[in-house]
Design a protein around this motif. Sequence first.
Motif, PDB file in Angstrom:
ATOM      1  N   ALA A  88       0.879  -1.213   0.126  1.00  0.00           N
ATOM      2  CA  ALA A  88      -0.025   0.021  -0.190  1.00  0.00           C
ATOM      3  C   ALA A  88       0.759   1.281  -0.013  1.00  0.00           C
ATOM      4  O   ALA A  88       0.450   2.276  -0.614  1.00  0.00           O
ATOM      5  CB  ALA A  88      -1.175  -0.032   1.214  1.00  0.00           C
ATOM      6  N   TRP A  89       2.129   1.180   0.449  1.00  0.00           N
ATOM      7  CA  TRP A  89       2.994   2.451   0.595  1.00  0.00           C
ATOM      8  C   TRP A  89       3.717   2.261  -0.715  1.00  0.00           C
ATOM      9  O   TRP A  89       4.026   1.458  -1.360  1.00  0.00           O
ATOM     10  CB  TRP A  89       3.947   2.309   1.655  1.00  0.00           C
ATOM     11  CG  TRP A  89       3.344   2.238   3.130  1.00  0.00           C
ATOM     12  CD1 TRP A  89       1.999   2.126   3.494  1.00  0.00           C
ATOM     13  CD2 TRP A  89       4.047   2.725   4.165  1.00  0.00           C
ATOM     14  NE1 TRP A  89       2.056   2.424   4.832  1.00  0.00           N
ATOM     15  CE2 TRP A  89       3.122   3.104   5.305  1.00  0.00           C
ATOM     16  CE3 TRP A  89       5.277   2.998   4.525  1.00  0.00           C
ATOM     17  CZ2 TRP A  89       3.493   3.198   6.618  1.00  0.00           C
ATOM     18  CZ3 TRP A  89       5.654   3.169   5.892  1.00  0.00           C
ATOM     19  CH2 TRP A  89       4.635   3.322   6.886  1.00  0.00           C
ATOM     20  N   PRO A  90       4.074   3.568  -1.102  1.00  0.00           N
ATOM     21  CA  PRO A  90       4.873   3.838  -2.333  1.00  0.00           C
ATOM     22  C   PRO A  90       6.348   3.327  -2.005  1.00  0.00           C
ATOM     23  O   PRO A  90       6.706   3.494  -0.769  1.00  0.00           O
ATOM     24  CB  PRO A  90       4.971   5.385  -2.656  1.00  0.00           C
ATOM     25  CG  PRO A  90       4.380   6.254  -1.241  1.00  0.00           C
ATOM     26  CD  PRO A  90       3.380   4.900  -0.609  1.00  0.00           C
ATOM     27  N   ILE A  91       7.111   3.054  -2.860  1.00  0.00           N
ATOM     28  CA  ILE A  91       8.263   2.711  -2.780  1.00  0.00           C
ATOM     29  C   ILE A  91       9.474   3.589  -1.846  1.00  0.00           C
ATOM     30  O   ILE A  91      10.046   3.201  -1.074  1.00  0.00           O
ATOM     31  CB  ILE A  91       9.161   2.040  -3.940  1.00  0.00           C
ATOM     32  CG1 ILE A  91       8.553   0.861  -4.571  1.00  0.00           C
ATOM     33  CG2 ILE A  91      10.711   1.972  -3.708  1.00  0.00           C
ATOM     34  CD1 ILE A  91       8.409  -0.220  -3.660  1.00  0.00           C
ATOM     35  N   ALA A  92       9.162   4.930  -2.318  1.00  0.00           N
ATOM     36  CA  ALA A  92       9.915   6.008  -1.683  1.00  0.00           C
ATOM     37  C   ALA A  92       9.786   6.077  -0.356  1.00  0.00           C
ATOM     38  O   ALA A  92      10.490   6.159   0.741  1.00  0.00           O
ATOM     39  CB  ALA A  92       9.624   7.310  -2.184  1.00  0.00           C
ATOM     40  N   GLY A  93       8.367   5.766   0.349  1.00  0.00           N
ATOM     41  CA  GLY A  93       7.966   5.904   1.593  1.00  0.00           C
ATOM     42  C   GLY A  93       8.608   4.850   2.337  1.00  0.00           C
ATOM     43  O   GLY A  93       9.044   4.768   3.353  1.00  0.00           O
ATOM     44  N   GLN A  94       8.591   3.470   1.653  1.00  0.00           N
ATOM     45  CA  GLN A  94       9.187   2.131   2.376  1.00  0.00           C
ATOM     46  C   GLN A  94      10.592   2.440   2.567  1.00  0.00           C
ATOM     47  O   GLN A  94      11.152   1.966   3.694  1.00  0.00           O
ATOM     48  CB  GLN A  94       8.856   1.034   1.411  1.00  0.00           C
ATOM     49  CG  GLN A  94       7.297   0.796   1.386  1.00  0.00           C
ATOM     50  CD  GLN A  94       7.121  -0.575   0.490  1.00  0.00           C
ATOM     51  OE1 GLN A  94       7.915  -1.776   0.599  1.00  0.00           O
ATOM     52  NE2 GLN A  94       6.262  -0.544  -0.353  1.00  0.00           N
ATOM     53  N   ILE A  95      11.282   3.041   1.578  1.00  0.00           N
ATOM     54  CA  ILE A  95      12.702   3.230   1.594  1.00  0.00           C
ATOM     55  C   ILE A  95      13.235   4.266   2.613  1.00  0.00           C
ATOM     56  O   ILE A  95      13.936   4.129   3.604  1.00  0.00           O
ATOM     57  CB  ILE A  95      13.436   3.777   0.467  1.00  0.00           C
ATOM     58  CG1 ILE A  95      13.315   2.769  -0.673  1.00  0.00           C
ATOM     59  CG2 ILE A  95      14.699   4.310   0.579  1.00  0.00           C
ATOM     60  CD1 ILE A  95      13.863   3.083  -1.929  1.00  0.00           C
ATOM     61  N   GLY A  96      11.905   5.298   2.951  1.00  0.00           N
ATOM     62  CA  GLY A  96      12.306   6.179   4.229  1.00  0.00           C
ATOM     63  C   GLY A  96      12.171   5.385   5.436  1.00  0.00           C
ATOM     64  O   GLY A  96      12.880   5.839   6.434  1.00  0.00           O
ATOM     65  N   VAL A  97      11.340   4.354   5.436  1.00  0.00           N
ATOM     66  CA  VAL A  97      11.011   3.869   6.732  1.00  0.00           C
ATOM     67  C   VAL A  97      12.209   2.919   7.214  1.00  0.00           C
ATOM     68  O   VAL A  97      12.712   2.956   8.318  1.00  0.00           O
ATOM     69  CB  VAL A  97       9.733   2.894   6.799  1.00  0.00           C
ATOM     70  CG1 VAL A  97       9.654   2.210   7.942  1.00  0.00           C
ATOM     71  CG2 VAL A  97       8.572   3.841   6.596  1.00  0.00           C
ATOM     72  N   LEU A  98      12.554   2.439   6.220  1.00  0.00           N
ATOM     73  CA  LEU A  98      14.019   1.336   6.423  1.00  0.00           C
ATOM     74  C   LEU A  98      15.189   2.204   6.586  1.00  0.00           C
ATOM     75  O   LEU A  98      15.928   1.858   7.507  1.00  0.00           O
ATOM     76  CB  LEU A  98      14.250   0.841   5.087  1.00  0.00           C
ATOM     77  CG  LEU A  98      12.962  -0.551   4.663  1.00  0.00           C
ATOM     78  CD1 LEU A  98      13.355  -1.051   3.598  1.00  0.00           C
ATOM     79  CD2 LEU A  98      12.840  -1.616   5.949  1.00  0.00           C
ATOM     80  N   GLY A  99      15.216   3.488   5.918  1.00  0.00           N
ATOM     81  CA  GLY A  99      16.442   4.605   6.219  1.00  0.00           C
ATOM     82  C   GLY A  99      16.331   4.899   7.754  1.00  0.00           C
ATOM     83  O   GLY A  99      17.463   5.243   8.383  1.00  0.00           O
ATOM     84  N   LEU A 100      15.023   5.373   8.047  1.00  0.00           N
ATOM     85  CA  LEU A 100      15.024   5.767   9.579  1.00  0.00           C
ATOM     86  C   LEU A 100      15.294   4.787  10.555  1.00  0.00           C
ATOM     87  O   LEU A 100      15.876   5.221  11.460  1.00  0.00           O
ATOM     88  CB  LEU A 100      13.522   6.046   9.766  1.00  0.00           C
ATOM     89  CG  LEU A 100      13.082   6.868  10.949  1.00  0.00           C
ATOM     90  CD1 LEU A 100      14.097   8.102  11.272  1.00  0.00           C
ATOM     91  CD2 LEU A 100      11.470   7.027  11.394  1.00  0.00           C
ATOM     92  N   ALA A 101      14.836   3.652  10.042  1.00  0.00           N
ATOM     93  CA  ALA A 101      15.362   2.484  11.091  1.00  0.00           C
ATOM     94  C   ALA A 101      16.970   2.063  11.368  1.00  0.00           C
ATOM     95  O   ALA A 101      17.466   2.056  12.338  1.00  0.00           O
ATOM     96  CB  ALA A 101      14.588   1.073  10.749  1.00  0.00           C
ATOM     97  N   PHE A 102      17.509   2.509  10.083  1.00  0.00           N
ATOM     98  CA  PHE A 102      19.015   2.313  10.066  1.00  0.00           C
ATOM     99  C   PHE A 102      19.598   3.473  10.720  1.00  0.00           C
ATOM    100  O   PHE A 102      20.573   3.464  11.508  1.00  0.00           O
ATOM    101  CB  PHE A 102      19.556   2.425   8.589  1.00  0.00           C
ATOM    102  CG  PHE A 102      20.962   2.353   8.649  1.00  0.00           C
ATOM    103  CD1 PHE A 102      21.617   1.244   8.322  1.00  0.00           C
ATOM    104  CD2 PHE A 102      21.714   3.329   8.312  1.00  0.00           C
ATOM    105  CE1 PHE A 102      23.043   0.946   8.243  1.00  0.00           C
ATOM    106  CE2 PHE A 102      23.120   3.378   8.303  1.00  0.00           C
ATOM    107  CZ  PHE A 102      23.692   2.164   8.189  1.00  0.00           C
ATOM    108  N   MET A 103      18.980   4.819  10.730  1.00  0.00           N
ATOM    109  CA  MET A 103      19.409   6.042  11.227  1.00  0.00           C
ATOM    110  C   MET A 103      19.394   5.933  12.727  1.00  0.00           C
ATOM    111  O   MET A 103      20.236   6.296  13.516  1.00  0.00           O
ATOM    112  CB  MET A 103      18.962   7.355  10.748  1.00  0.00           C
ATOM    113  CG  MET A 103      19.589   7.553   9.537  1.00  0.00           C
ATOM    114  SD  MET A 103      18.620   8.920   8.652  1.00  0.00           S
ATOM    115  CE  MET A 103      17.050   8.699   8.134  1.00  0.00           C
TER     116      MET A 103
END
Length: 203
Positions: free
Chosen positions: A138-153
């Motif tokens: 349901a989420w756009p790819i850019a949003g999913q990458i943002g969530v994963l990047g936030l978890a990394f940060m």
Amino acid sequence: MSLSSVLAFWTVALLLIVVPGADWAFTISAGLNGRSVIPAVSGLVAGYAAVTLVVAAGVGVLVAGSPALLTALTLVGGLYLMWHGVTTFARPSMPHAGESAGTDWRTFRRGVGVSGLNPKGLLIFLALLPQFTDPRGAWPIAGQIGVLGLAFMITCGVFYLGLGTLTRTTLHTRPAAARLASRLSGAAMVAIGAWLVLDRLPI
């Protein structure tokens, strides 16, 4: 995007973060200087935030697909690490108080450079993040990458805050050991930067 995908990515990211590298060397060096390691760690996190935005915007794919651009980025990142490593080795950090706000700001900028100019970090994001996204979600790819990047940060920030604080606590009353640790971290940054440069130079 499922919680299991985020947790799986977080596990892989944690393994990558705990492996010593340029971020380790920079954090240890910063932990021996200044009032706090927060400016250094904040800089590292900000650099990875920039990388996340680049990848989410699709620019990372263009960089990975352009050998000339990737080579230029690698050379800039490698030379930056070497320069910072040489200055750290020549003027080893010592634990002391009373640093100015300007020093904090300079440390922050260096942290952004260490993580943001690291082409290997960009490639890790390019190689890892897409594997944990769901194109049919349901989420756009850019949003999913943002969530994963936030978890990394977040993981990066917590781990390096602990590492930098431990460095200050352990070596604060040991000036000789602090000087040695600082010079070793500088030498490590020089070695990593030289490896990045030599890896891209034609043989």
